[in-house]
Enzyme design. Structure first.
Site, mmCIF file in Angstrom:
data_model
loop_
_atom_site.group_PDB
_atom_site.id
_atom_site.type_symbol
_atom_site.label_atom_id
_atom_site.label_comp_id
_atom_site.label_asym_id
_atom_site.label_seq_id
_atom_site.Cartn_x
_atom_site.Cartn_y
_atom_site.Cartn_z
ATOM 1 N N PHE A 56 0.848 -1.203 0.000
ATOM 2 C CA PHE A 56 0.000 0.000 0.000
ATOM 3 C C PHE A 56 0.879 1.246 0.000
ATOM 4 C CE2 PHE A 56 -3.461 2.673 2.009
ATOM 5 C CZ PHE A 56 -4.359 2.533 0.956
ATOM 6 N N GLY A 57 1.855 1.231 -0.905
ATOM 7 C CA GLY A 57 2.672 2.424 -1.132
ATOM 8 C C GLY A 57 1.952 3.304 -2.139
ATOM 9 N N ARG A 58 2.749 4.074 -2.872
ATOM 10 C CA ARG A 58 2.149 5.033 -3.804
ATOM 11 C C ARG A 58 1.238 4.360 -4.825
ATOM 12 N NH1 ARG A 58 7.915 7.720 -3.377
ATOM 13 N NH2 ARG A 58 8.390 5.523 -3.218
ATOM 14 N N ILE A 59 1.685 3.235 -5.415
ATOM 15 C CA ILE A 59 0.888 2.607 -6.479
ATOM 16 C C ILE A 59 -0.337 1.907 -5.891
ATOM 17 C CG2 ILE A 59 0.918 0.989 -8.417
ATOM 18 C CD1 ILE A 59 3.983 1.508 -8.613
ATOM 19 N N ARG A 84 3.413 -3.915 4.945
ATOM 20 C CA ARG A 84 4.377 -4.006 6.040
ATOM 21 C C ARG A 84 4.085 -2.943 7.118
ATOM 22 N NH1 ARG A 84 10.745 -3.930 4.752
ATOM 23 N NH2 ARG A 84 10.442 -5.563 3.238
ATOM 24 N N THR A 88 1.069 -6.455 -11.212
ATOM 25 C CA THR A 88 1.911 -5.515 -11.971
ATOM 26 C C THR A 88 3.165 -5.199 -11.173
ATOM 27 O OG1 THR A 88 0.670 -3.691 -11.003
ATOM 28 C CG2 THR A 88 0.027 -4.361 -13.231
ATOM 29 N N ARG A 96 5.919 -7.641 -9.120
ATOM 30 C CA ARG A 96 7.038 -8.498 -9.515
ATOM 31 C C ARG A 96 6.538 -9.935 -9.595
ATOM 32 N NH1 ARG A 96 9.118 -4.721 -11.253
ATOM 33 N NH2 ARG A 96 11.134 -3.782 -10.730
ATOM 34 N N GLU A 154 10.900 -13.741 -16.502
ATOM 35 C CA GLU A 154 10.612 -13.007 -17.751
ATOM 36 C C GLU A 154 11.760 -13.152 -18.736
ATOM 37 O OE1 GLU A 154 9.703 -8.990 -16.549
ATOM 38 O OE2 GLU A 154 8.142 -9.684 -15.213
ATOM 39 N N HIS A 174 5.257 -6.834 -19.279
ATOM 40 C CA HIS A 174 5.854 -5.894 -18.306
ATOM 41 C C HIS A 174 5.815 -4.448 -18.840
ATOM 42 C CE1 HIS A 174 9.010 -5.668 -14.845
ATOM 43 N NE2 HIS A 174 8.362 -4.522 -14.960
#
Ligand code: 8YV
Length: 330
Positions: free
Chosen positions: A153-156, A176, A235, A237, A266, A284
Site C-alpha cells: 500500500f505504497g504510492r501505487i 508491512r 503488476t 514483480r 521473464e 511488463h
C-alpha cells in the site's frame, strides 16, 4: 574531466542531449538488456551508468572499478546489488513517483479486462464466432460492491485504491506498515491481516516490492485461501507469486482468472497460463506510457547529474554514501 556515462538502452534523445552537456555519453544502441558479462565490459571505464530495469550485479560491479553512480530507470531495484554498491561507495538511485499513475492505470486496465473478459471478447469476434447475439455470451463479473484486496500500500497501491473507490468497491489492504489515518480515509482502504485480504478479496492486486518477505508470498497455501471466484492482478514483480502454483490453481478452477504483467522468469511464462482463457498477459508494460517513460528517463538523468554536481540526488537509495553536507562530489 567530464564524467563518462553509459546509458544501457537507446532512451529519449532529449535526455541523452541533456546529459551530453556535462558528460561523455555512450549509449547502447539496442533496446535489449545486456548480460552481466557484456554490461561489465561496457562499464569498465565508466563513472556512471543509467541502467534500465536494474541488472547491476556484483559480477557487473567487479568489472567496473571507476563506477560512482548507478541511476536506474525504474522504481524497483531488486536486481541491483545495492549493498555491494554501498560498500564501494557507489550512489544508487531509482525513479519512483513518476510512474505511479500509469502503473495503477494498467493494473486497473487488467482488472477490468479480466472481470469483463475484454480480451476473450476481442478474440471471439476476430475468430469469426459472432454470428448472432447469444443471451449467454461472455458474462463477466461487475466491480460495484466487490472487494479489492491490495498487497502493498505504497504510492501505487494507494493510486489503485483511489481508482477502485470510483468504481464503488470495498478496499482492504495489507502492507508491512499501516498507512496513516488520513491516507486511509482519503482512499477508503481498510487495514487487515494478510490472510483476511486473501480470504475476502474478489480481486487481489499486488503492489509490494520484491524482497525476502514478499518473495513467493502467494504460494499454494496462500492461494488456497482465496475464493474460487477471485481474480489475481500482478503488476509488481513475478516472483511474489509461485507461478507453478498459480497455474495449478487456475487450471483446477480454484481461482477464476488473472491479469499478469510480470512473471517469475521473464520473458518466459509458465506454459499452462497461456492456455487459460481467463488469464490476460502483458509484457511488463505497466509503466509504459509516452509521458511516464519520458519522466522516468529524465528523473534518472536528474539523479545522476545531482550526484556529480554535489547535490543530493532526489531518489538516492543509499544516502550513507553521500557526504553528510552533500556538497562533496561522489
Ligand atoms: C520497469 C518497473 O522497470 O519501475 C519498475 O520497477 O518494473 C518498470 O517500470 C521499466 O520497464 C524499466 O525497465
Amino acid at each position: 574531466m567530464k564524467p563518462r556515462v553509459f546509458i544501457a538502452r537507446p532512451i529519449q534523445q532529449a535526455v541523452i542531449e541533456q546529459l551530453e552537456r556535462s558528460c561523455d555519453v555512450e549509449v547502447h544502441s539496442q533496446d535489449a538488456p545486456m548480460d552481466s558479462l557484456r554490461l561489465g565490459e561496457a562499464l569498465s571505464g565508466m563513472d556512471a551508468v543509467i541502467s534500465v530495469g536494474g541488472g547491476i550485479s556484483a559480477q557487473v560491479l567487479a568489472a567496473a572499478p571507476k563506477l560512482r553512480v548507478v541511476a536506474n530507470i525504474g522504481a524497483g531495484f531488486d536486481t541491483i546489488d545495492v549493498e555491494a554498491c554501498t560498500q564501494r561507495r557507489i550512489a544508487v538511485t531509482n525513479t519512483p513517483d513518476v510512474l505511479t499513475e500509469s502503473t495503477a492505470d494498467f493494473a486497473f486496465a487488467l482488472l477490468l479486462a479480466v472481470s469483463r473478459k475484454v480480451v476473450e471478447a476481442d478474440r471471439y469476434v476476430r475468430e469469426g464466432n459472432w454470428r448472432y447475439g447469444l443471451w449467454n455470451l461472455l458474462w463477466g463479473t461487475e466491480l460495484s460492491g466487490k472487494t479489492l484486496g491490495l498487497y502493498g500500500f505504497g504510492r501505487i497501491g494507494q493510486a489503485m485504491a483511489r481508482r477502485a473507490r470510483g468504481f464503488s468497491m470495498r478496499i482492504l489492504y495489507h502492507a508491512r506498515h499501516r498507512a496513516g489515518a488520513s491516507v486511509e480515509s482519503q482512499t477508503g482502504a481498510e487495514y487487515v491481516d494478510l490472510d483476511t485480504v486473501l480470504r475476502a478479496s474478489d480481486f487481489l492486486s499486488l503492489h509490494a516490492p520484491l524482497n525476502p518477505e514478499s518473495d513467493h508470498m502467494l504460494d499454494a497455501r496462500k492461494l488456497a485461501l482465496m475464493k474460487p471466484t477471485a481474480f489475481l492482478i500482478n503488476t509488481a514483480r513475478g516472483k511474489i507469486v509461485d507461478e507453478q502454483a498459480l497455474a495449478k490453481a487456475l487450471g483446477d478452477g480454484r481461482l477464476a482468472g488473472a491479469g499478469l504483467d510480470v512473471f517469475e522468469n521473464e520473458p518466459k511464462i509458465h506454459p499452462a497460463l497461456m492456455n487459460i482463457p481467463s488469464v490476460v498477459v502483458a509484457p511488463h508494460i505497466a509503466s509504459a506510457t509516452e509521458e511516464t517513460r519520458y519522466r522516468m528517463a529524465q528523473l534518472a538523468a536528474e539523479n545522476l547529474l545531482a550526484a556529480f554536481e554535489g547535490r543530493r540526488p532526489p531518489n538516492i537509495l543509499n544516502p550513507e554514501v553521500l557526504d553528510s553536507s552533500c556538497t562533496q562530489k561522489v
